[in-house]
Motif scaffolding. Structure first.
Motif, PDB file in Angstrom:
ATOM      1  N   HIS A   1       0.812  -1.094  -0.030  1.00  0.00           N
ATOM      2  CA  HIS A   1       0.009  -0.132   0.149  1.00  0.00           C
ATOM      3  C   HIS A   1       0.870   1.196   0.111  1.00  0.00           C
ATOM      4  O   HIS A   1       0.301   2.270  -0.011  1.00  0.00           O
TER       5      HIS A   1
ATOM      6  N   PRO B   1       3.069   3.886  -1.784  1.00  0.00           N
ATOM      7  CA  PRO B   1       3.444   4.134  -3.251  1.00  0.00           C
ATOM      8  C   PRO B   1       4.986   4.425  -3.536  1.00  0.00           C
ATOM      9  O   PRO B   1       5.602   3.911  -4.733  1.00  0.00           O
TER      10      PRO B   1
ATOM     11  N   LEU C   1      -0.421  -1.858  -6.245  1.00  0.00           N
ATOM     12  CA  LEU C   1      -0.456  -0.676  -5.431  1.00  0.00           C
ATOM     13  C   LEU C   1      -2.001  -0.915  -4.746  1.00  0.00           C
ATOM     14  O   LEU C   1      -2.978  -0.980  -5.539  1.00  0.00           O
TER      15      LEU C   1
END
Length: 268
Positions: free
Chosen positions: A106, A108, A128
């Protein structure tokens, strides 16, 4: 500061990142001085932290190879961080060169690093997504393709569920993943535990409360309950070094000091 070729354009090189700090604990090279400084401060509060991280990574490698030796070629690594220093695709392909891996995180920054590192690898991809949004994770095209019927899938939840708060109901998160798996699939799980080093639990959790990723350590019964619907393979849920050690000496005299429990379950 120069930008190495594995660092995406626009990355803030002056701000520490949890995935790069983890890479530093493992002895990797995908980190910067700002990450190393954060790690050094953490170790001052928790001296065994690097050993715990390495014990966890070693469990990941052993469990992946265990499943690859039993025919698994599809791996879904959720909460993967940056796939450096003993990543899943290397461990699996040492046994099954055709192994496919989907990495999910999660963060980035971790995902951007991962995509550059894995560029040109047709059997690996990075997604993602947030484990707490299981439906969104499962809807991703790369994840959906990996879970297509035909072959079992190994889902890896290695050192990630202790970052899922009780309010997000980790048992339901795992159950939703379980229900999406093809027959014969497996769950690989490790979790920070209250067992064996209860006196350290408070300081450990307090350390992580100072970060964006607070930690919830759980006892053996709660961790065992995460395997609902799976049959634990021998030796069951044990301390990290005790799961299929490469030698008796590798376990060490005090495996409970690793403050983590681990196991592998097969879909029943």
């Amino acid at each position: 500061m120069g930008r190495p070729n594995w660092v995406p354009a626009g990355t803030d090189l002056e701000k520490p990142n949890a995935a790069r700090v983890y890479d530093y604990y493992l002895g990797g090279s995908h980190n910067f001085e700002v990450d190393r400084e954060m790690a050094r401060r953490a170790v001052e509060l928790w001296p065994e932290l690097p050993q715990i991280m390495r014990a966890n990574r070693a469990f990941l490698r052993r469990s992946v190879q265990y499943l690859a030796e039993r025919g698994f070629t599809r791996f879904l690594d959720i909460g993967s961080g940056i796939p450096t220093f003993g990543p899943v695709h290397d461990a699996a392909r040492a046994v099954r060169p055709e192994s496919r891996v989907v990495y999910v995180d999660h963060d980035p920054v971790a995902v951007a690093h991962s995509r550059l590192i894995l560029d040109g690898d047709p059997l690996s991809s990075t997604v993602l997504a947030d484990l707490r949004d299981v439906d969104g994770l499962l809807a991703d095209p790369d994840v959906a393709a990996l879970l297509e019927p035909g072959e079992p899938v190994a889902v890896l939840l290695v050192a990630v569920l202790h970052f899922v708060d009780d309010r997000d109901e980790p048992e339901k998160v795992v159950a939703r993943l379980r229900d999406a798996l093809p027959p014969g699939s497996a769950l690989v799980l490790s979790h920070a535990s209250l067992e064996g080093a209860a006196e350290q639990a408070g300081p450990h959790q307090e350390l992580y409360r100072r970060t964006p990723t607070p930690l919830t350590m759980r006892d053996r019964d709660r961790i065992t309950g995460l395997f609902d619907g799976f049959d634990l393979v021998e030796p069951g849920l044990v301390y990290l070094p005790e799961w299929h050690p490469e030698s008796p000496e590798a376990v060490g005299p005090h495996p409970e000091r690793m403050t983590g429990m681990a196991g592998v379950g097969l879909l029943s």
